[in-house]
Motif scaffolding. Structure first.
Motif, short mmCIF file in Angstrom:
data_model
loop_
_atom_site.label_atom_id
_atom_site.label_comp_id
_atom_site.label_asym_id
_atom_site.label_seq_id
_atom_site.Cartn_x
_atom_site.Cartn_y
_atom_site.Cartn_z
N GLU A 1 0.61 -1.30 0.12
CA GLU A 1 -0.21 -0.30 0.15
C GLU A 1 1.02 0.96 0.14
O GLU A 1 0.29 2.09 -0.37
N TYR A 2 2.14 1.09 0.65
CA TYR A 2 2.82 2.48 0.28
C TYR A 2 3.72 2.44 -0.65
O TYR A 2 4.75 3.51 -0.71
N LEU A 3 3.65 1.62 -1.99
CA LEU A 3 3.95 1.81 -3.16
C LEU A 3 3.89 3.21 -4.08
O LEU A 3 2.81 3.07 -3.69
N PHE A 4 4.41 3.68 -4.86
CA PHE A 4 4.32 5.34 -5.08
C PHE A 4 3.36 4.96 -6.36
O PHE A 4 2.46 5.83 -5.95
N ASP A 5 2.78 4.53 -6.64
CA ASP A 5 1.84 4.48 -7.64
C ASP A 5 0.69 4.27 -6.84
O ASP A 5 0.15 4.72 -7.47
N ARG A 6 1.14 3.50 -5.97
CA ARG A 6 -0.55 2.94 -4.85
C ARG A 6 -0.55 4.01 -4.01
O ARG A 6 -1.98 5.30 -4.14
N LEU B 1 1.02 11.26 -2.12
CA LEU B 1 2.04 10.66 -2.42
C LEU B 1 2.46 12.28 -2.53
O LEU B 1 1.96 13.21 -3.44
N GLU B 2 2.86 12.69 -1.82
CA GLU B 2 3.19 14.03 -1.65
C GLU B 2 4.59 14.36 -2.28
O GLU B 2 5.31 13.61 -1.83
N ARG B 3 5.08 15.24 -2.79
CA ARG B 3 6.33 15.89 -3.05
C ARG B 3 7.39 16.77 -1.96
O ARG B 3 8.92 16.09 -1.81
N ALA B 4 6.53 16.31 -0.43
CA ALA B 4 7.34 16.43 0.52
C ALA B 4 7.77 14.58 0.69
O ALA B 4 9.63 15.06 1.29
N VAL B 5 7.22 13.76 0.31
CA VAL B 5 8.60 12.25 0.39
C VAL B 5 9.09 12.20 -0.95
O VAL B 5 10.24 11.38 -0.76
N MET B 6 9.02 13.11 -2.16
CA MET B 6 9.42 12.36 -3.44
C MET B 6 10.96 13.37 -3.73
O MET B 6 11.76 12.25 -3.71
N ALA B 7 11.14 14.38 -3.20
CA ALA B 7 12.27 14.52 -3.16
C ALA B 7 13.11 14.65 -2.15
O ALA B 7 14.76 14.42 -2.96
N PRO B 8 13.13 13.59 -1.03
CA PRO B 8 13.81 13.60 -0.27
C PRO B 8 14.48 12.17 -1.16
O PRO B 8 15.50 11.45 -0.99
#
Length: 192
Positions: A115-120, A127-134
């Motif tokens: 359930e924590y896969l980015f596509d899901r 899916l928040e940008r704050a997670v993607m940048a790091p």
């Protein structure tokens, strides 16, 4: 190109009996089959050879399983466990990590919450940008520490990938994409 028949091993690993009676879920890709049961994930490399990879023999698949664990464990130590064998036992049956002769090799991993896969997360708009940048920074740092290869990069390397994808879709992709989509995917503007 498929190089060996792995049906018996796939059938065995698809059976709850391989996991002490627990249910099993199978995920197929063009280069692997992943079996999920309980907290365990077993990844079987398909007996295939393409321009970009060679899993054509049992020995080569063992080598590639070992390489996968060695390369990925530093980035995902809680997931990657080890390499284990599917063995042919004295009575002719198959076993995972049994006492018989190894007939196939698997990457053994700890299962994670899908359930924590980015596509899901993206499908649920979580899916928040704050997670993607790091994460992007961590991936860049990881790649910066790897050995650089100059034999498959740049313009020539990208053309090689496109040509390989096109050949693969011609051989295997007829049931995956309709012809129009296949042409769109494999015929982007040429790089030369």
């Amino acid at each position: 190109m498929i190089t060996e028949d792995q049906t018996a091993v796939i059938d065995f690993l698809s059976s709850p009996s391989a996991y002490g009676g627990a249910s099993v879920e199978k995920i197929d890709t063009h280069t692997a089959v992943v079996f999920l049961s309980g907290s365990c994930a077993l990844k079987l490399k398909r007996a295939v050879r393409f321009d970009y990879l060679d899993f054509s023999t049992v020995a080569r698949r063992k080598e590639m399983c070992e390489a996968e664990v060695r390369l990925n464990r530093p980035a995902a130590p809680s997931i990657y466990r080890d390499v284990t064998a599917v063995t042919r036992e004295m009575d002719g049956s198959l076993a995972v990590n049994g006492n018989g002769v190894p007939v196939e090799w698997l990457v053994r991993m700890n299962r994670f919450n899908e359930e924590y896969l980015f596509d899901r997360l993206a499908e649920r708009r979580q899916l928040e940008r704050a997670v993607m940048a790091p994460l992007a920074s961590a991936i860049a740092r990881f790649h910066a520490t790897t050995d650089h290869r100059f034999d498959h990069g740049g313009h020539v390397g990208m053309q090689w990938v496109i040509d390989g994808n096109e050949a693969g879709f011609k051989e295997f992709g007829t049931s995956v994409f309709d012809p129009e989509t296949r042409n769109r995917v494999t015929r982007p503007p040429r790089l030369n």
